[in-house]
Scaffold this motif. Structure first.
Motif, PDB file in Angstrom:
ATOM      1  N   ALA A  58      49.685  23.713  38.231  1.00  6.79           N
ATOM      2  CA  ALA A  58      49.688  25.089  38.158  1.00  6.79           C
ATOM      3  C   ALA A  58      48.284  25.640  39.013  1.00  6.79           C
ATOM      4  N   LYS A  59      49.167  26.688  39.491  1.00  5.65           N
ATOM      5  CA  LYS A  59      47.429  27.089  40.376  1.00  5.65           C
ATOM      6  C   LYS A  59      48.014  28.594  40.624  1.00  5.65           C
ATOM      7  N   VAL A  60      46.762  29.597  40.792  1.00  6.42           N
ATOM      8  CA  VAL A  60      46.771  30.865  41.161  1.00  6.42           C
ATOM      9  C   VAL A  60      45.874  31.341  42.303  1.00  6.42           C
ATOM     10  N   ILE A  61      46.997  31.893  43.343  1.00  9.39           N
ATOM     11  CA  ILE A  61      46.265  31.583  44.414  1.00  9.39           C
ATOM     12  C   ILE A  61      45.496  32.857  44.844  1.00  9.39           C
ATOM     13  N   VAL A  62      44.725  33.607  45.013  1.00  6.12           N
ATOM     14  CA  VAL A  62      43.828  35.304  45.035  1.00  6.12           C
ATOM     15  C   VAL A  62      43.711  35.212  46.517  1.00  6.12           C
ATOM     16  N   ASN A  63      44.509  36.038  47.460  1.00  5.08           N
ATOM     17  CA  ASN A  63      43.557  36.627  48.495  1.00  5.08           C
ATOM     18  C   ASN A  63      42.548  37.619  48.627  1.00  5.08           C
ATOM     19  N   ALA A  64      41.452  37.552  48.789  1.00  3.05           N
ATOM     20  CA  ALA A  64      40.217  38.394  48.025  1.00  3.05           C
ATOM     21  C   ALA A  64      40.368  40.096  49.575  1.00  3.05           C
ATOM     22  N   ARG A  65      41.356  39.159  50.786  1.00  2.73           N
ATOM     23  CA  ARG A  65      41.333  40.856  51.940  1.00  2.73           C
ATOM     24  C   ARG A  65      42.310  40.895  51.849  1.00  2.73           C
ATOM     25  N   THR A  66      43.450  40.646  51.718  1.00  4.84           N
ATOM     26  CA  THR A  66      44.313  41.317  51.668  1.00  4.84           C
ATOM     27  C   THR A  66      45.023  41.953  50.037  1.00  4.84           C
ATOM     28  N   GLY A  67      44.351  41.592  49.147  1.00  2.23           N
ATOM     29  CA  GLY A  67      44.967  41.640  47.484  1.00  2.23           C
ATOM     30  C   GLY A  67      45.941  41.303  46.894  1.00  2.23           C
ATOM     31  N   SER A  68      46.776  39.997  47.446  1.00  5.43           N
ATOM     32  CA  SER A  68      47.494  39.656  47.047  1.00  5.43           C
ATOM     33  C   SER A  68      47.469  38.051  46.450  1.00  5.43           C
ATOM     34  N   VAL A  69      47.865  38.103  45.178  1.00  7.89           N
ATOM     35  CA  VAL A  69      47.834  37.948  43.817  1.00  7.89           C
ATOM     36  C   VAL A  69      49.142  36.247  44.378  1.00  7.89           C
ATOM     37  N   VAL A  70      48.813  34.915  44.751  1.00  7.62           N
ATOM     38  CA  VAL A  70      49.893  34.110  44.253  1.00  7.62           C
ATOM     39  C   VAL A  70      50.459  33.721  43.304  1.00  7.62           C
ATOM     40  N   LEU A  71      51.200  33.494  41.742  1.00  4.74           N
ATOM     41  CA  LEU A  71      51.356  32.548  40.939  1.00  4.74           C
ATOM     42  C   LEU A  71      52.335  31.313  41.191  1.00  4.74           C
ATOM     43  N   SER A  72      52.109  30.120  41.149  1.00  6.94           N
ATOM     44  CA  SER A  72      53.339  29.098  40.797  1.00  6.94           C
ATOM     45  C   SER A  72      53.840  28.868  39.645  1.00  6.94           C
ATOM     46  N   ASP A  73      55.185  28.672  39.600  1.00  4.81           N
ATOM     47  CA  ASP A  73      55.891  28.454  38.810  1.00  4.81           C
ATOM     48  C   ASP A  73      55.240  27.835  36.717  1.00  4.81           C
ATOM     49  N   THR A  74      54.165  26.885  37.019  1.00  3.03           N
ATOM     50  CA  THR A  74      54.092  26.342  36.160  1.00  3.03           C
ATOM     51  C   THR A  74      51.806  27.312  34.996  1.00  3.03           C
ATOM     52  N   VAL A  75      52.461  27.923  36.072  1.00  2.00           N
ATOM     53  CA  VAL A  75      51.462  28.946  35.048  1.00  2.00           C
ATOM     54  C   VAL A  75      52.153  29.539  33.802  1.00  2.00           C
ATOM     55  N   THR A  76      50.286  29.073  32.783  1.00  2.00           N
ATOM     56  CA  THR A  76      50.973  29.477  31.218  1.00  2.00           C
ATOM     57  C   THR A  76      49.717  30.533  31.133  1.00  2.00           C
ATOM     58  N   LEU A  77      49.595  30.806  29.836  1.00  2.00           N
ATOM     59  CA  LEU A  77      48.230  32.096  29.476  1.00  2.00           C
ATOM     60  C   LEU A  77      48.448  31.131  27.580  1.00  2.00           C
ATOM     61  N   ASN A  78      47.475  31.951  27.710  1.00  2.00           N
ATOM     62  CA  ASN A  78      47.175  31.634  26.537  1.00  2.00           C
ATOM     63  C   ASN A  78      46.547  33.003  25.437  1.00  2.00           C
ATOM     64  N   ARG A  79      46.952  32.891  23.976  1.00  2.00           N
ATOM     65  CA  ARG A  79      46.955  34.429  23.356  1.00  2.00           C
ATOM     66  C   ARG A  79      45.265  34.860  23.705  1.00  2.00           C
ATOM     67  N   ALA A  80      44.488  35.854  24.283  1.00  2.00           N
ATOM     68  CA  ALA A  80      43.712  36.536  24.594  1.00  2.00           C
ATOM     69  C   ALA A  80      43.940  38.345  24.520  1.00  2.00           C
ATOM     70  N   ALA A  81      42.300  38.857  24.875  1.00  2.00           N
ATOM     71  CA  ALA A  81      42.238  40.448  24.209  1.00  2.00           C
ATOM     72  C   ALA A  81      41.832  40.735  25.812  1.00  2.00           C
ATOM     73  N   VAL A  82      42.010  42.144  26.782  1.00  2.00           N
ATOM     74  CA  VAL A  82      41.552  42.299  27.487  1.00  2.00           C
ATOM     75  C   VAL A  82      41.509  43.469  27.449  1.00  2.00           C
ATOM     76  N   ALA A  83      40.309  44.227  27.797  1.00  2.00           N
ATOM     77  CA  ALA A  83      39.688  45.203  27.949  1.00  2.00           C
ATOM     78  C   ALA A  83      39.544  46.024  29.854  1.00  2.00           C
ATOM     79  N   HIS A  84      40.210  46.893  30.400  1.00  2.00           N
ATOM     80  CA  HIS A  84      40.526  46.791  31.620  1.00  2.00           C
ATOM     81  C   HIS A  84      40.373  48.844  31.868  1.00  2.00           C
ATOM     82  N   GLY A  85      39.432  48.909  32.125  1.00  2.00           N
ATOM     83  CA  GLY A  85      38.759  50.335  32.376  1.00  2.00           C
ATOM     84  C   GLY A  85      38.001  50.706  33.938  1.00  2.00           C
TER      85      GLY A  85
END
Length: 356
Positions: A243-270
């Motif tokens: 499971a891997k998340v590739i973040v390209n800071a120069r182009t703003g691209s985010v690539v996720l492999s198909d084995t990435v999972t998320l646990n329950r969380a709360a996010v505040a975004h502004g």
């Protein structure tokens, strides 16, 4: 931009691994391109071009008087690079790439003079010469210019001629040859060994570690080629990658492999934005007031903050659920990078975060 990659299933060994010693060898050389239409190096700013021309002409029996100021706009100094494929033989043609090292405007229409190409050991393995093909165009007039594609580099298909071979030996004295996986993985190495042994019906392969598989080769050279060809064509059902998340800071691209999972969380975004608008004003006294005209600074400062409501990210075991959950945050790519790093730190993102 949020992208996801699907894990491959059955793949040929040819796509997963390489045989030991079977590889390309890089070559490099320094040469001159002539016949340019006034787009070559300015020798006053690139003196090495003039020195190269003087040395070349002296080898051809032409002597340049000392102190001669040559202004050659039809010549460019270049670096020539190529790859020597495995099992190359003398007389075989290879493609070469020509790149300007001076201030030439374009290499279009030029001809590369005979250039020795050397390997890492300093020995000459090929010679390059021929007309340079540049896949672009340019024009300039009255101080203005326009160009399409890159004009300071080009290729010469078949422009290199192999002069010296690099010996490649298939297998060692014990009759074994190592097969290197492109990515280290113990499970894939185990599956590869099982698939090869099943193909031949005999224990001809054994795993040494998570990257190396050792093969037992036939004694006859022709049988070895047939054996290795069969090995390359064996299909292996590979294990899904980590499971891997590739973040390209120069182009703003985010690539996720198909084995990435998320646990329950709360996010505040502004987003917090501060705008400073400067509108200086001129203060001028009346005609008989006796004062001076001055500039009075006047600045308007506004602070805006987008909504930062707390949003719950549900547990997601499927890749599309992960993508939908992240897209639901409505974050820009740059903000998404920060959110992913925060989720990783909080233990909610079950993946390795790789920033490139």
């Amino acid at each position: 931009m949020l992208l996801f990659s699907l894990g491959a299933q059955a793949q040929r060994i040819q796509d997963l691994a390489n045989f030991s010693g079977v590889r390309d060898n890089p070559l490099v050389g320094y040469g001159l391109v002539v016949g340019l239409d006034g787009t070559g190096d300015q020798t006053t700013q690139a003196p090495f071009t003039g020195q190269s021309i003087t040395n070349l002409l002296s080898q051809l029996g032409v002597t340049i008087p000392a102190g001669t100021n040559m202004q050659l706009r039809n010549v460019a100094a270049v670096m020539v690079t190529a790859k020597l494929p495995p099992f190359s033989r003398q007389g075989q043609e290879i493609d070469v790439t020509v790149s300007s090292v001076g201030n030439a405007d374009s290499l279009r229409g030029g001809t590369l003079l005979m250039t020795p190409l050397k390997g890492a050991d300093g020995r000459v393995y090929a010679l390059a010469q021929g007309n340079v093909y540049v896949g672009g165009a340019g024009a300039q007039a009255a101080g203005s210019s326009v160009s399409v594609n890159h004009l300071a580099a080009g290729r010469i298909p078949g422009g290199g001629l192999v002069e010296q071979e690099v010996p490649v030996r298939l297998g060692d004295a014990s009759g074994t040859l190592d097969l290197f996986l492109k990515q280290s993985d113990f499970e894939n190495a185990r599956r590869m060994v099982a698939a090869i042994n099943q193909e031949f019906g005999a224990p001809v392969a054994a795993a040494l570690d998570g990257r190396t598989v050792q093969l037992k080769l036939p004694a006859n050279s022709n049988d070895r080629v047939t054996f290795l060809a069969r090995v390359q064509g064996v299909d292996v059902t590979t294990e899904r990658g980590p499971a891997k998340v590739i973040v390209n800071a120069r182009t703003g691209s985010v690539v996720l492999s198909d084995t990435v999972t998320l646990n329950r969380a709360a996010v505040a975004h502004g987003n917090l934005s501060i705008v400073i608008d400067s509108n200086p004003q001129v203060s001028q006294p009346n005609a008989l007031a006796g004062g001076d005209t001055v500039v009075v600074p006047n600045a308007d400062i506004s602070v805006q903050q987008e909504g930062g409501a707390l949003q719950v990210v549900q547990t997601s075991a499927d890749l599309m659920d992960v993508v939908n959950a992240l897209n639901a945050l409505g974050a820009s790519p740059q903000d998404l990078m920060s959110i992913l790093q925060a989720l990783k730190s909080a233990g909610s993102l079950n993946a390795e975060l790789d920033i490139i």
